[in-house]
Enzyme design. Structure first.
Site, PDB file in Angstrom:
ATOM      1  N   ASN B  77      -0.547 -15.002  24.807  1.00  0.00           N
ATOM      2  CA  ASN B  77      -0.098 -15.259  23.438  1.00  0.00           C
ATOM      3  C   ASN B  77       0.967 -14.275  23.028  1.00  0.00           C
ATOM      4  O   ASN B  77       1.045 -13.150  23.552  1.00  0.00           O
ATOM      5  CB  ASN B  77      -1.285 -15.192  22.476  1.00  0.00           C
ATOM      6  CG  ASN B  77      -1.625 -13.758  22.106  1.00  0.00           C
ATOM      7  OD1 ASN B  77      -1.053 -13.199  21.174  1.00  0.00           O
ATOM      8  ND2 ASN B  77      -2.533 -13.147  22.853  1.00  0.00           N
ATOM      9  N   CYS B 139      -2.051  -4.151  21.708  1.00  0.00           N
ATOM     10  CA  CYS B 139      -1.205  -5.329  21.580  1.00  0.00           C
ATOM     11  C   CYS B 139       0.123  -5.110  22.323  1.00  0.00           C
ATOM     12  O   CYS B 139       0.865  -4.196  22.001  1.00  0.00           O
ATOM     13  CB  CYS B 139      -0.967  -5.567  20.095  1.00  0.00           C
ATOM     14  SG  CYS B 139      -0.556  -7.265  19.743  1.00  0.00           S
ATOM     15  N   CYS B 347     -23.462 -28.626  54.824  1.00  0.00           N
ATOM     16  CA  CYS B 347     -22.031 -28.801  55.122  1.00  0.00           C
ATOM     17  C   CYS B 347     -21.590 -30.236  54.842  1.00  0.00           C
ATOM     18  O   CYS B 347     -22.258 -31.191  55.231  1.00  0.00           O
ATOM     19  CB  CYS B 347     -21.778 -28.457  56.581  1.00  0.00           C
ATOM     20  SG  CYS B 347     -20.067 -28.737  57.111  1.00  0.00           S
ATOM     21  N   CYS B 353     -13.354 -24.053  55.831  1.00  0.00           N
ATOM     22  CA  CYS B 353     -13.716 -22.759  56.412  1.00  0.00           C
ATOM     23  C   CYS B 353     -13.000 -22.579  57.745  1.00  0.00           C
ATOM     24  O   CYS B 353     -12.452 -21.519  58.055  1.00  0.00           O
ATOM     25  CB  CYS B 353     -15.228 -22.656  56.591  1.00  0.00           C
ATOM     26  SG  CYS B 353     -15.944 -23.946  57.640  1.00  0.00           S
ATOM     27  N   CYS B 357     -10.091 -19.765  58.537  1.00  0.00           N
ATOM     28  CA  CYS B 357     -10.356 -18.746  59.566  1.00  0.00           C
ATOM     29  C   CYS B 357      -9.341 -18.855  60.695  1.00  0.00           C
ATOM     30  O   CYS B 357      -8.802 -17.859  61.163  1.00  0.00           O
ATOM     31  CB  CYS B 357     -11.776 -18.909  60.094  1.00  0.00           C
ATOM     32  SG  CYS B 357     -12.322 -17.507  61.084  1.00  0.00           S
ATOM     33  N   CYS B 380     -16.415 -12.960  64.490  1.00  0.00           N
ATOM     34  CA  CYS B 380     -16.570 -12.875  63.028  1.00  0.00           C
ATOM     35  C   CYS B 380     -16.576 -11.425  62.561  1.00  0.00           C
ATOM     36  O   CYS B 380     -17.427 -10.637  62.972  1.00  0.00           O
ATOM     37  CB  CYS B 380     -17.868 -13.575  62.608  1.00  0.00           C
ATOM     38  SG  CYS B 380     -18.186 -13.476  60.833  1.00  0.00           S
ATOM     39  N   CYS B 386     -14.498 -17.611  54.482  1.00  0.00           N
ATOM     40  CA  CYS B 386     -15.098 -18.949  54.631  1.00  0.00           C
ATOM     41  C   CYS B 386     -16.035 -19.256  53.475  1.00  0.00           C
ATOM     42  O   CYS B 386     -16.057 -20.374  52.945  1.00  0.00           O
ATOM     43  CB  CYS B 386     -15.819 -19.079  55.975  1.00  0.00           C
ATOM     44  SG  CYS B 386     -17.060 -17.814  56.302  1.00  0.00           S
TER      45      CYS B 386
END
Lengths: 437, 433
Positions: B77, B139, B347, B353, B357, B380, B386
Site C-alpha cells: 500500500n 511507515c 501418492c 518430487c 529432485c 538423498c 520433494c
C-alpha cells in the site's frame, strides 16, 4: 398440434424454442474467469499422464500453464501444433476415458482438471481472433492426394500443406468435414463449428478441396497414383452393419438420422417417432437416442445386447443418455420389427458366447435406428485386416505410395482424435518419403 | 474451551488477536464492527499532529500478488497515516473505549521528530482513556520523506530519543513499532528498550514493488503513469516477520522485552507460531482486509482447539516456547540424518518430487514402472524439496535415521550430536576438550 404423444413419425413435436434450448452446447464455453480457476487446478505434472493418454500427445500441462499465465493464444498454438483439430476434439473427445481419466486430480479427488473445456477455451480464443498460427514452408513442387476430408484427411492435408506440398483434398460429399460435419451429435458442435473449423484450417493455403468426388465412383486409386506423388486414403466407414432380422427394411441407419439432423436448418421440420428404439451400444447409438429424445420423442430406448460394462459408450455418455430420459436396456437383442413394435430377446453369455435365452419382450417402436457398427465400402484393391485397410505404424498400406488412416484403416480406436493423430503421422511419413531418398 | 484471555503489558484482552494500525482501524465505524466481530484489541490507525491532515492519493493505493485461484498472498500500500482531523479521531477513540472497556485500544502515533510535537499530542491521547500508544517508526513511504515513520525507525538513536519523550509525557504503556527495512532488527529493538519502551511490535511493512503494468511500463499501483514503492504485507511476509521476532526474542540484550507479532497472520496457526517464537500477542491487518472482520472467529476457535489439544490453559503457557530452539546454523547437529520417504498409497503420481529432485537437486528419486516413485537413500541428502513440492500433505515425510544406523549416502553411521564449531573441515574449529 403435434406433441411427443402424437402417434407415428412426426415433426414439430416440440416448439422451436424448446428445440433450440435442447440443442444448445452440451457444455457452455468457459469464460476467462472460469478458465483461470480451472487451470489453477493443474499440477504441471512431470511426464504427465494426461499427455500420455492423449492420442495426439498434446502437451497438456504446458497449455494449461499458458492459460494460467494469461496467454490462451500460446496455449492454442501448443494444442494445434499437435492436433490441428484441437477445437473439435475439445468438444467431442471422450476425455473421461482419455486425458481426464489419467489426470492425477482424478486419483487425488475423483475430479480431474477439465482439460477438454480448457482446450476449447484456448482454441476458441485463438480462432475468434481470426488467427491461423501456421505458415507454409517453401513449395516442394510435390502433389499429394488426400481422399476423404474427415478428421484424418484434414489433419494429413494440413500437415502436408505446412511442409510445402500441394494437396488436393477429395471428398464424396457436398461439404468437407466428414463425421465432424455429418456424424456428431449436434449439441457437441454448435453454431456450425465443423464448417468454421474446416475454413480456418484451410487458411494455411495450398489445399484444393474437391467435393463430390467419391473413391470407387468418381476417383480410382490408379488415377490418383499417377496424378500425384503420394495418396492418403481417409475414406472412413461408409457402410452400416445390418441387423439381419425380420423387418430390417423398417430400421433406419442411425448415422443417416444423425446426418439429416446435423444438416437440418429447421429442426421443427425434422420427424421423429413417438416411441424410438436404438439398437447398439456405442457413441452413435447414444447420439441418435439422445437427439431423438431432444427432438421430442416420448420414449427412447437403447437396446444393447451385452452388459453395461461392455458398452462402448463411456459412462459419461451413458449418464448423459439417462439424464436426458433415455432408457438403457442391456442384454437384449432384436429379433423382429413389425407393425410399430420391436421384439427383443434377452441374452446371456455362456462359455464366452452370447446367445438368446428364448425369453422376449415387445416394445412399441415407431422408429428403429440401427447403430451396430459401420463398414468399409471400398477396399480399392488394398490388403485388408479385420475389414479395414491394413496399415503399418506410419500409415503405409500394402501398396507403395499409398497411405491410409482414420476409421477406414487399422490401428487405434475409431475416434476423431485418433484419426487426427493418424493423419498427422502419415503426413510426416509421406513428407519423408517424397522428399527423401 | 481454552481461555484465550491475554495480558499484554498489563492490558487485558479477551483474545490475543488485535487489529494492527491500518485502514481497518481508521475510524469509529470500523472499530466498532471489529469489536462486535470479536477482535480482542485494536491499534487505531496512526494519528499525526494537529493541523491540516495528510492527503492521500485518489488513485489506487494497493498492489497485490496472488497464488492459485487468485488467493491474495501479498498486498502493498501507499496509503499514509489517517487523513482525518486529529480531534475527530480523539473523540471517536474516547467514545469507543468507553463502550468497549474489556477490549484493548492502542493509539498509533507519528509526529515530527521533536520533543514539542510529542509533548503536545501525548496528553490529548492520554485523555481518551486508550490503553497505550504505539509509535509508528515504520511507515516506509510518504511519511518517511517528511522525516517520520521509517526515517526515524532506521536510526536507533532517534528511536531511543522519541521513546524517552513518550515515557516522559505519557503514563501508559508505550509500544515501539519497528520497520523491517533495516539490516539488523536487533539494533532498533535494543534502542527501543534503552528508551524505556514497554514493548516492541513488528514488523511494519516492507519496501516493495508488487507488479509492473507492462502497458504503462510503470509500477503498480500506478498513479497517473507513475508508481512508488509501497509497504508490503500479507501471508508472503510472515517468514520475514517471524525471523525478526525470533531474533529479538533470543537476543540477550532484549530478552524478556514484550513483543507484539505482526506480519501475515492469517489463521490461528500463524498466530500460534508467532507466539511460540516469543510474541505476547499478534496484530492482523491483511487477513481482515481480504476476508472481513469475521476471520477472527476462525482464529479464536482454532487457537482454542489447539490449546485444548495440547493441554495449554492460557496463552502464557506457550508464548516463547519455541524461542530456545531458534539457534545459529553453526550449532545445528551435523550428525542428524533423515531420509525422504514416499507413501505410495497417498501418492497421486504427479511426478513433481521426481522432476524437482532430478532437475534441480540430487537425483535421489527413482521413477519406476507405473509411475511409482521411490527415494534412493544412497543419494538423498534430505533436503526436503520433494516434501515442499508435493501437492499431497504428508505423502512424503522425512524419516529420522536412528543413531548408529548407516547413512547409505555417506557410508557412515549416524553419530552423536556434533556441530560445525568442532567440525574438522572448519578452519576455526575448536578442539573438543
Amino acid at each position: 398440434m403435434t406433441t411427443p404423444m402424437t402417434p407415428g413419425i412426426q415433426s414439430g413435436r416440440l416448439s422451436a424454442d424448446a428445440l433450440s434450448r435442447n440443442f444448445e452446447d452440451l457444455h457452455a464455453p468457459l469464460d476467462a474467469h472460469e478458465a483461470r480457476v480451472a487451470a489453477d487446478r493443474c499440477y504441471f505434472c512431470h511426464d504427465a499422464p494426461c499427455m500420455t493418454a492423449c492420442p495426439t500427445s498434446i502437451d497438456i500441462p504446458l497449455f494449461i500453464r499458458q492459460i494460467q499465465t494469461g496467454t490462451p493464444e500460446a496455449a492454442a498454438k501448443t494444442i494445434l501444433s499437435q492436433n490441428i483439430l484441437g477445437g473439435m476434439c475439445a468438444r467431442v473427445c471422450p476425455t473421461e476415458t482419455l486425458c481426464e481419466e489419467a489426470c492425477v486430480r482424478e486419483e487425488a479427488e475423483g475430479k480431474p482438471v477439465i482439460i477438454g473445456q480448457l482446450q476449447r477455451y484456448a482454441t476458441d480464443t485463438l480462432m475468434a481472433k481470426g488467427v491461423h498460427p501456421f505458415t507454409r514452408a517453401a513449395p516442394t513442387g510435390k502433389s499429394i492426394a488426400v481422399v476423404g476430408a474427415g478428421p484424418a484427411g484434414l489433419s494429413c492435408a494440413h500437415r502436408l500443406a505446412m511442409k510445402g506440398h500441394d494437396v488436393t483434398l477429395y471428398d464424396g460429399r457436398a461439404k468437407a468435414g466428414g463425421l465432424n460435419e455429418y456424424g456428431i451429435a449436434s449439441y457437441k458442435s454448435t453454431n456450425d463449428f465443423a464448417a468454421r473449423e474446416v475454413a480456418w484450417l484451410l487458411e494455411i493455403g495450398g489445399i484444393t478441396v474437391e467435393t463430390g468426388k467419391m473413391l470407387g465412383a468418381d476417383l480410382t486409386l490408379d488415377a490418383l497414383k499417377s496424378d500425384h506423388d503420394a495418396v492418403f486414403l481417409a475414406v472412413g466407414l461408409g457402410g452400416v452393419n445390418a441387423l439381419r432380422i425380420e423387418g430390417e427394411d423398417q430400421a433406419i441407419a442411425a448415422v443417416d438420422f444423425i446426418e439429416e439432423l446435423r444438416q437440418s436448418t429447421d429442426l421443427t421440420t425434422l420427424p421423429v417417432g413417438r416411441n424410438v428404439v436404438v439398437i447398439g451400444g456405442g457413441m452413435t447409438a447414444v447420439d441418435a437416442a439422445v437427439q431423438s429424445k431432444l427432438l421430442g420423442a416420448d420414449t427412447v430406448t437403447i437396446a444393447y445386447r451385452r452388459s453395461r460394462a461392455e458398452m462402448a459408450a463411456s459412462p459419461f455418455e451413458q449418464d448423459l443418455a439417462a439424464a436426458k430420459g433415455v432408457r438403457l436396456m442391456f442384454n437384449v437383442m432384436p429379433t423382429a420389427i413389425a407393425d410399430g413394435t420391436i421384439t427383443l430377446e434377452y441374452t446371456a453369455t455362456k462359455d464366452g458366447k452370447l446367445s438368446g435365452t428364448g425369453e422376449t419382450v415387445t416394445l412399441p417402436a415407431d422408429q428403429v435406428f440401427k447403430a451396430i457398427g459401420q463398414t468399409l465400402t471400398t477396399d480399392a484393391g488394398l490388403k485388408l485386416e479385420g475389414g479395414k485397410i491394413a496399415v503399418d505404424a506410419a500409415g503405409r498400406t500394402s501398396l507403395a505410395g499409398v497411405w491410409a488412416g482414420g476409421d477406414c484403416a487399422t490401428g487405434g480406436e475409431d475416434l476423431t482424435v485418433t484419426a487426427v493423430a493418424e493423419g498427422r503421422d502419415a503426413a510426416e511419413d509421406i513428407h519423408a518419403a517424397v522428399m527423401g531418398a | 474451551m481454552a481461555d484465550l484471555t491475554t495480558n499484554f503489558l498489563g492490558i487485558t484482552s479477551p483474545n490475543p488477536f488485535w487489529l494492527a494500525s491500518a485502514p481497518p482501524t481508521d475510524k469509529e465505524y470500523n472499530v466498532r464492527r471489529a469489536y462486535e466481530a470479536g477482535w480482542g484489541g485494536v491499534v487505531w490507525k496512526t494519528l499525526g499532529s494537529e493541523g491540516p491532515p495528510v492527503v492521500n492519493v485518489s488513485g489506487p493505493r494497493y498492489g497485490a500478488i496472488w497464488g492459485a485461484d487468485r488467493r491474495l498472498l501479498g498486498l502493498n500500500n501507499i496509503e499514509l497515516i489517517t487523513d482525518r482531523p486529529l480531534q475527530t479521531n480523539l473523540e471517536e477513540i474516547t467514545r469507543v473505549k468507553k463502550d468497549y472497556p474489556d477490549r484493548a485500544l492502542i493509539v498509533s502515533l507519528m509526529v515530527p521528530c521533536d520533543e514539542d510535537s510529542w509533548k503536545a499530542i501525548l496528553p490529548m491521547v492520554e485523555e481518551t482513556g486508550a490503553d497505550g500508544i504505539e509509535l509508528n517508526f515504520g511507515c516506509p513511504h510518504g511519511m518517511a520523506e517528511r522525516g517520520m515513520g521509517a526515517a526515524v525507525g532506521q536510526v536507533p538513536e532517534y528511536i531511543q530519543m522519541v521513546t524517552e519523550w513518550c515515557k516522559k509525557y505519557y503514563s501508559k504503556p508505550v509500544i515501539v513499532k519497528l520497520t523491517p527495512n533495516i539490516t539488523d532488527i536487533r539494533n532498533p529493538a535494543r534502542a527501543a528498550k534503552a528508551g524505556g519502551a514497554d514493548a516492541v511490535s513488528l514488523i511494519n511493512t516492507i519496501n516493495s514493488i508488487t507488479s509492473v503494468d507492462l502497458d504503462l511500463m510503470a509500477p503498480q499501483p500506478t498513479i497517473g503513469g507513475k508508481g512508488t514503492h509501497g509497504g508490503y504485507c500479507g501471508p508472503a511476509v510472515k517468514p520475514i516477520a517471524m525471523n525478526m521476532v525470533a531474533e529479538i526474542a533470543r537476543d540477550p540484550q532484549t530478552a524478556g522485552l514484550p513483543i507484539s507479532g505482526i506480519g501475515g497472520v492469517t489463521t490461528w496457526r500463524d498466530a500460534a507460531e508467532f507466539m511460540a517464537l516469543g510474541a505476547g500477542n499478534v496484530q492482523v491487518c491483511t487477513a481482515a482486509m481480504t476476508y472481513g472482520f469475521k476471520v477472527v472467529q476462525e482464529m479464536i476457535s482454532g487457537l482454542s482447539e489447539w490449546m485444548d489439544d495440547k493441554g495449554y490453559t492460557s496463552t502464557a503457557d506457550f508464548i516463547g516456547k519455541a524461542t530456545p530452539n531458534v539457534t545459529d546454523w553453526q550449532y545445528l547437529d551435523l550428525n542428524y540424518v533423515t531420509k525422504a520417504k514416499i507413501d505410495p498409497d497417498a501418492c497421486i503420481k504427479c511426478g513433481r518430487c521426481y522432476i524437482a529432485c532430478e532437475d534441480t537437486s540430487h537425483q535421489a528419486i527413482l521413477m519406476k514402472e507405473g509411475r511409482v516413485f521411490e527415494v534412493d537413500d544412497s543419494e538423498c541428502v534430505a533436503c526436503n524439496l520433494c516434501v515442499d513440492v508435493c501437492p499431497v500433505e504428508d505423502c512424503i515425510t522425512m524419516v529420522e535415521l536412528p543413531k548408529g544406523e548407516l547413512d547409505e549416502r555417506t557410508g557412515r553411521k549416524r553419530g552423536d550430536y556434533a556441530n560445525w564449531t568442532t567440525h574438522p573441515n572448519n578452519p576455526s574449529a575448536q578442539a573438543a576438550e
